[in-house]
Write an enzyme that holds these catalytic residues in place. Sequence first.
Site, PDB file in Angstrom:
ATOM      1  N   HIS A 285       0.797  -1.235   0.105  1.00  0.00           N
ATOM      2  CA  HIS A 285       0.157   0.094   0.029  1.00  0.00           C
ATOM      3  C   HIS A 285       0.727   1.326   0.031  1.00  0.00           C
ATOM      4  O   HIS A 285       0.335   2.440  -0.129  1.00  0.00           O
ATOM      5  CB  HIS A 285      -0.723  -0.084   1.194  1.00  0.00           C
ATOM      6  CG  HIS A 285      -0.191   0.021   2.445  1.00  0.00           C
ATOM      7  ND1 HIS A 285       0.601  -0.952   2.991  1.00  0.00           N
ATOM      8  CD2 HIS A 285      -0.308   0.934   3.661  1.00  0.00           C
ATOM      9  CE1 HIS A 285       1.186  -0.802   4.170  1.00  0.00           C
ATOM     10  NE2 HIS A 285       0.495   0.457   4.563  1.00  0.00           N
ATOM     11  N   CYS A 286       2.101   1.223   0.170  1.00  0.00           N
ATOM     12  CA  CYS A 286       2.983   2.345   0.124  1.00  0.00           C
ATOM     13  C   CYS A 286       3.974   2.585  -0.906  1.00  0.00           C
ATOM     14  O   CYS A 286       4.127   3.360  -1.582  1.00  0.00           O
ATOM     15  CB  CYS A 286       3.775   2.404   1.508  1.00  0.00           C
ATOM     16  SG  CYS A 286       2.450   2.741   2.835  1.00  0.00           S
ATOM     17  N   ILE A 287       4.972   1.751  -1.177  1.00  0.00           N
ATOM     18  CA  ILE A 287       6.045   1.781  -1.760  1.00  0.00           C
ATOM     19  C   ILE A 287       5.822   1.965  -3.472  1.00  0.00           C
ATOM     20  O   ILE A 287       6.429   2.811  -4.083  1.00  0.00           O
ATOM     21  CB  ILE A 287       7.288   0.597  -1.626  1.00  0.00           C
ATOM     22  CG1 ILE A 287       7.614   0.530  -0.259  1.00  0.00           C
ATOM     23  CG2 ILE A 287       8.343   0.756  -2.507  1.00  0.00           C
ATOM     24  CD1 ILE A 287       8.606  -0.682  -0.025  1.00  0.00           C
TER      25      ILE A 287
END
Length: 448
Positions: A285-287
């Site tokens: 969900h981030c990188i």
Amino acid sequence: MTTAATTRLEELKRKMETREARIGIVGMGYVGLPLALLFSNEGFRVTGFDIEPAKVDTLNNGGSYIVRITPESIQQAQKSGFRATANYADVAGMDAVIICVPTPLNDYHEPDLRYVRETVESIAPHVKEGQLIVLESTTYPGTTEELVVPRLEKGNPLGLKVARTTEEPGLHVAFSPEREDPGNDTVARHDIPKVVGGCGPVALELASAMYGSIFRKVVPVSSPSVAEMTKLLENIYRCVNIALVNELKQLCMRMGIDIHEVIDAAKTKPFGFQAFYPGPGLGGHCIPIDPFYLSWKAKQFDFHTRFIELAGEVNTAMPYFVLDQIAGGLNEHSKSIKGSKILVLGLAYKRDVDDLRESPSLTILELLRDRGAKVAYNDPYFPSVGRGRHYDLNMTNTPLDNLASYDAIVIVTDHTSYNYQQIVDQSNLVIDTRNATKGIVSNKILRC
């Protein structure tokens, strides 16, 4: 600060310290639910808000829908007063509300903040003076001040404003980036330092007091924008370094060098080097998302983040590189992708988690299908996979047997439950994108 405002502040701080404060957490997903359990374990009464009725029912029945969170942990939290609801009117009974909703990208790699926007608009009619509102969702610098604050002020019927100084009454708003790492058991959640930036000194003090009750260390910063940028820096740092090793992997393959052996040797240096590892693409969900959030925001300042954008391009291209390697491996067996029977091992974006978000396996499956392959998958965490924001697969899990009937086995996620020696022994061709077969000697393996 007025006498009344001072009294409310001190009362809220006291309630944080004595665990009497009511905590509301919006979004019972991979970030919000673990956070809710962390507060519950410290004796807080927590209310989890979610718009999905199935999640609310499961939690209230003492069940869990996340593999690493057991039903027993939910039931234990219920003893401290934990419950779930889809009714935002219950926000009025909370002392603090923490927003943990998704912040994906749209089809043009631009920020999609509709979940944050809709959440703020849903809670705004029910907020009360002195309440603390914290955004944890990863986003670009300025979101808290430019999106959350105006909608809270516009949407509440009491005409409450966000308090900016110690003299003002009103709402208290802060940003604190989540630092959740699914599947990481090496660091306890409460040992992960918590960064906090507030809209004013009172918000910072309250948020620090709240998080200080469950985290061993709180790191206060001067503004929400600094906290928002901190989260982006953390993940862009990883994105850029993963892109570097992904590119070096491709060069090493041409040179006949094992990139993993190179990394293992380099990480023996006790300073100036941190090991990052190549793979089939970025997930989570981030990188895969954060670099595009910052590059989009940077354009508003007539600034192009070329270095970050290049890293994003390298990582986004990795599933296509894997496809080329599959084609090359099949070609050595006088086969083409079209018509070949291929089994993909692992759907999750990382080892031993039940999380599909932005997983490169989904892209690889679709690319293989588009090229005419007879493709199947196996993943112990996903009995089926349907349709998502960026994929439409509608497939069911295939048992891990009769591997000799497949033209190729592609290891995309290296779950520890797999017996890789057995897989290699029973297969015709293994495409290993994760170095899962390290130490296994076989001419059946193509490591990429």
